[in-house]
Write a protein that holds these residues in place. Sequence first.
Motif, PDB file in Angstrom:
ATOM      1  N   GLU A  15     -10.362   7.879   2.088  1.00  0.00           N
ATOM      2  CA  GLU A  15      -9.297   6.961   2.482  1.00  0.00           C
ATOM      3  C   GLU A  15      -9.501   6.375   3.878  1.00  0.00           C
ATOM      4  O   GLU A  15      -8.744   5.496   4.297  1.00  0.00           O
ATOM      5  CB  GLU A  15      -7.941   7.676   2.457  1.00  0.00           C
ATOM      6  N   GLU A  70     -11.681   4.361   5.342  1.00  0.00           N
ATOM      7  CA  GLU A  70     -11.918   2.920   5.469  1.00  0.00           C
ATOM      8  C   GLU A  70     -10.679   2.108   5.088  1.00  0.00           C
ATOM      9  O   GLU A  70     -10.428   1.039   5.649  1.00  0.00           O
ATOM     10  CB  GLU A  70     -13.116   2.496   4.618  1.00  0.00           C
ATOM     11  N   GLN A  71      -9.887   2.619   4.144  1.00  0.00           N
ATOM     12  CA  GLN A  71      -8.642   1.938   3.778  1.00  0.00           C
ATOM     13  C   GLN A  71      -7.653   1.966   4.941  1.00  0.00           C
ATOM     14  O   GLN A  71      -7.013   0.958   5.256  1.00  0.00           O
ATOM     15  CB  GLN A  71      -8.028   2.612   2.549  1.00  0.00           C
ATOM     16  N   HIS A  72      -7.526   3.121   5.559  1.00  0.00           N
ATOM     17  CA  HIS A  72      -6.629   3.236   6.718  1.00  0.00           C
ATOM     18  C   HIS A  72      -7.135   2.369   7.877  1.00  0.00           C
ATOM     19  O   HIS A  72      -6.330   1.783   8.612  1.00  0.00           O
ATOM     20  CB  HIS A  72      -6.520   4.696   7.166  1.00  0.00           C
ATOM     21  N   HIS A 116       0.838  -1.206   0.000  1.00  0.00           N
ATOM     22  CA  HIS A 116       0.000   0.000   0.000  1.00  0.00           C
ATOM     23  C   HIS A 116       0.876   1.261   0.000  1.00  0.00           C
ATOM     24  O   HIS A 116       0.732   2.118   0.879  1.00  0.00           O
ATOM     25  CB  HIS A 116      -0.916   0.017   1.222  1.00  0.00           C
ATOM     26  N   LEU A 134      -0.802   4.632   0.252  1.00  0.00           N
ATOM     27  CA  LEU A 134      -1.622   4.853   1.442  1.00  0.00           C
ATOM     28  C   LEU A 134      -0.781   5.012   2.708  1.00  0.00           C
ATOM     29  O   LEU A 134      -1.085   5.854   3.563  1.00  0.00           O
ATOM     30  CB  LEU A 134      -2.585   3.672   1.616  1.00  0.00           C
ATOM     31  N   ALA A 146      -8.744  -0.466   7.585  1.00  0.00           N
ATOM     32  CA  ALA A 146      -8.399  -1.850   7.256  1.00  0.00           C
ATOM     33  C   ALA A 146      -6.938  -2.137   7.569  1.00  0.00           C
ATOM     34  O   ALA A 146      -6.594  -3.221   8.068  1.00  0.00           O
ATOM     35  CB  ALA A 146      -8.681  -2.120   5.780  1.00  0.00           C
ATOM     36  N   VAL A 147      -6.070  -1.160   7.304  1.00  0.00           N
ATOM     37  CA  VAL A 147      -4.648  -1.319   7.619  1.00  0.00           C
ATOM     38  C   VAL A 147      -4.456  -1.459   9.124  1.00  0.00           C
ATOM     39  O   VAL A 147      -3.707  -2.324   9.597  1.00  0.00           O
ATOM     40  CB  VAL A 147      -3.843  -0.112   7.080  1.00  0.00           C
TER      41      VAL A 147
END
Length: 285
Positions: free
Chosen positions: A144, A146-148, A91, A94, A150-151
């Motif tokens: 971003e 929801e992406q963060h 990623h 991100l 998930a990380v």
Amino acid sequence: MATPSPAVARWELRLRIAQLRKDSQLGDAEVMDAVGISRPYWSQVFSGTRMLTVDKLRALAAAYGCDADEQDELVQLREIATKERGWWMKHPALIRPEMQQLYGLEHGARSIRCYNSLLIPGLLQCEGYARTIIAANTMIRPFEVEQHLAVRMQRQSRLTDDDPLHLTAMVSEAALIQQTGGPDVLREQLLHLIRLAEQHPETIEYRIIPFTAAEGTALGGSTFHLLDFSSTKLPTLGWSETPTRAGVVEDPTEVSSLAYAYAQAMTQTLSAADSLSLIKEKVRE
């Protein structure tokens, strides 16, 4: 043995080569001739920007007097560093480079001691609590979030995998009261802490600094971690965060200062059992 991490393997390989160079009676020119590399190549190896090939790594180790077993260890480290690809490296758009470094080291650590004054540490955050904190970060765009999230959730797998990370989390009692995300989210977070501690009593420990601690605010709003590793070749590393900057602390003097600060703060905390009891009390309240 902690989970293999390419970041930790690369770091250990760099440190071990540097130690061999320091302990050797040979000059750099002699070793470069023996290995067959140029000075720019040599500089890149010691700066960590270039990896020796297997043949050249064995030649370097032999020049420094390493036996076959030690040569094999160095080659194995190289293989982990180059052939494994950590999830955090997938990623790049991100995750900032300094955070990739943290996640890589965290993934390969044996234990972490963390100090967070006003927030529950990221490794222990439930989804709702984490989402609130991530969404409040002005450097993260709304799409971003929801992406963060998930990380952050993926990071937490180290707490429950086959060889779990040992985590000691020190926080102020204020973190148990501040209604980050609102009362329902805070309750969810406190229940999450209780579940983790009860399901993993051997590896997860909380130490709460109560409001009654005379020197409980000595470290202010600091956030820092101390990471330890299974390999005896690796020293303790620090990680320090401010609102605008974060990074690994390698300097031994600075790491020693962080370790001393942590030990002093620990004298102000409740015991692990009393800390868990306090969290349960806050849920009832």
